[in-house]
Write an enzyme that holds these catalytic residues in place. Sequence first.
Site, mmCIF file in Angstrom:
data_model
loop_
_atom_site.group_PDB
_atom_site.id
_atom_site.type_symbol
_atom_site.label_atom_id
_atom_site.label_comp_id
_atom_site.label_asym_id
_atom_site.label_seq_id
_atom_site.Cartn_x
_atom_site.Cartn_y
_atom_site.Cartn_z
ATOM 1 N N ASN A 11 0.816 -1.212 0.000
ATOM 2 C CA ASN A 11 0.000 0.000 0.000
ATOM 3 C C ASN A 11 0.846 1.256 0.000
ATOM 4 O O ASN A 11 2.038 1.222 0.315
ATOM 5 C CB ASN A 11 -0.897 0.057 1.258
ATOM 6 C CG ASN A 11 -1.911 -1.056 1.325
ATOM 7 O OD1 ASN A 11 -2.432 -1.500 0.314
ATOM 8 N ND2 ASN A 11 -2.190 -1.517 2.532
ATOM 9 N N ASP A 13 0.709 4.625 2.218
ATOM 10 C CA ASP A 13 0.093 5.120 3.448
ATOM 11 C C ASP A 13 0.020 6.638 3.446
ATOM 12 O O ASP A 13 1.024 7.314 3.180
ATOM 13 C CB ASP A 13 0.896 4.685 4.680
ATOM 14 C CG ASP A 13 0.874 3.181 4.916
ATOM 15 O OD1 ASP A 13 0.040 2.493 4.293
ATOM 16 O OD2 ASP A 13 1.681 2.710 5.744
ATOM 17 N N GLY A 41 2.504 -6.678 3.902
ATOM 18 C CA GLY A 41 3.473 -7.498 3.184
ATOM 19 C C GLY A 41 4.740 -6.723 2.867
ATOM 20 O O GLY A 41 5.858 -7.204 3.098
ATOM 21 N N GLU A 140 -4.220 -9.743 4.302
ATOM 22 C CA GLU A 140 -4.732 -8.547 3.632
ATOM 23 C C GLU A 140 -4.829 -8.729 2.120
ATOM 24 O O GLU A 140 -5.056 -7.760 1.390
ATOM 25 C CB GLU A 140 -3.859 -7.332 3.959
ATOM 26 C CG GLU A 140 -4.078 -6.800 5.363
ATOM 27 C CD GLU A 140 -3.359 -5.483 5.617
ATOM 28 O OE1 GLU A 140 -3.804 -4.752 6.521
ATOM 29 O OE2 GLU A 140 -2.363 -5.179 4.942
ATOM 30 N N LYS A 225 3.392 -4.640 27.134
ATOM 31 C CA LYS A 225 3.706 -5.582 28.220
ATOM 32 C C LYS A 225 4.760 -6.600 27.813
ATOM 33 O O LYS A 225 5.548 -7.058 28.634
ATOM 34 C CB LYS A 225 2.436 -6.310 28.669
ATOM 35 C CG LYS A 225 1.406 -5.415 29.345
ATOM 36 C CD LYS A 225 0.173 -6.215 29.750
ATOM 37 C CE LYS A 225 -0.862 -5.312 30.406
ATOM 38 N NZ LYS A 225 -2.095 -6.074 30.763
ATOM 39 N N GLY A 226 4.743 -7.028 26.549
ATOM 40 C CA GLY A 226 5.670 -8.043 26.087
ATOM 41 C C GLY A 226 4.981 -9.057 25.199
ATOM 42 O O GLY A 226 4.033 -8.712 24.486
ATOM 43 N N GLY A 252 3.987 -4.306 14.526
ATOM 44 C CA GLY A 252 3.752 -5.741 14.370
ATOM 45 C C GLY A 252 4.471 -6.311 13.165
ATOM 46 O O GLY A 252 4.939 -7.463 13.191
ATOM 47 N N ASP A 253 4.600 -5.508 12.118
ATOM 48 C CA ASP A 253 5.302 -5.968 10.909
ATOM 49 C C ASP A 253 6.805 -6.080 11.157
ATOM 50 O O ASP A 253 7.457 -7.000 10.667
ATOM 51 C CB ASP A 253 5.027 -5.008 9.743
ATOM 52 C CG ASP A 253 3.556 -4.971 9.374
ATOM 53 O OD1 ASP A 253 2.878 -6.004 9.537
ATOM 54 O OD2 ASP A 253 3.081 -3.915 8.928
ATOM 55 N N LYS A 286 10.397 5.532 16.120
ATOM 56 C CA LYS A 286 10.577 6.323 14.905
ATOM 57 C C LYS A 286 9.274 6.385 14.109
ATOM 58 O O LYS A 286 8.455 5.463 14.163
ATOM 59 C CB LYS A 286 11.677 5.718 14.030
ATOM 60 C CG LYS A 286 13.047 5.675 14.690
ATOM 61 C CD LYS A 286 14.070 5.030 13.763
ATOM 62 C CE LYS A 286 15.443 4.977 14.393
ATOM 63 N NZ LYS A 286 16.425 4.339 13.490
#
Length: 316
Positions: A11, A13, A41, A140, A225-226, A252-253, A286
């Site tokens: 994508n 963004d 991806g 996705e 939290k971890g 997460g990526d 960042k």
Amino acid sequence: MAEITVVGSINMDIVALTSRYPRHGETIFGDSVKTLCGGKGANQAIACARLGKSVNIIGSIGIDSNGQEIEKNFKENQIDTTFLKRVDNVSTGCAIITVDATAENTMLVVKGANDLLTEQDVRNAFSQIKNNKILLVQMEIPEEAVICAMTEAKNKGMFIILDPAPAEGVTKKALLYADVITPNLQETKQLTGIDVTSIETAIKAAKYLEQHFGVKNSVIKMAEKGALVYENGNGNFIESIRVKAIDTVGAGDSYAGALACALADGESLESAARFAAIVAALKVSKLGAQKGLPTIEEINVFCAENNLNYYGLQTN
């Protein structure tokens, strides 16, 4: 040949920074706006490349200015674009993202060309892929393309990491092919119905995934939290690395990419998750889903400055 294959969304963004989110029907003034390359991806592929791995991407973009910018960005990051599909008359995928003062984000995604990645596209790519170690995939893109990629990878003996995002797109069939899944809190609740608020509830959710979906290995990401690493009935909690969060988009990526890199290096899932925690910490400090992704050199400097280690070795 590439060590890691990523199959997923690509994508552009549009990221707006604001002190707070507008209420329904309300107009407020934001602080700034940026246009950045993204897509789960693409983010994960860039994350792997920045960490020193050879990577190829299987995905679909439009023949438009955004697609051209994305392809240029892939090449600058040494991503193999051999299997990148380019489609006419359909725009490159786009995500409209709002980031507030707490660094949390909301997203509106228009899939565009991502929806045109087919089983045949994936099959053609895998017919040319040899000696790959890891497949990294998300939800996705069309489910049939995801399942095809996982099936092809399984036939080649690759280790399959499924980032089950968005949770609404995950099916039991996809879970069956994964060697490990990496859900966040929202995705875990969607899959299990369990609200993870502690290590105990994380273990409960991991056991639910194993008992109901046959998922023996999972990494349940618990935000700041971890994470809970669950392998064959045993759970180990890994604390997060404390940093000042600027932008959680792509966190997460970066985690998934780092996990793939460590596993490609032959590390255990627990060791890989410890490395991923360091990479994700540096990412959230960042701005930008891709611009904020750290290089392996930056990781080593960060670890030396903070007396951290990964792969069981001191970096200072």
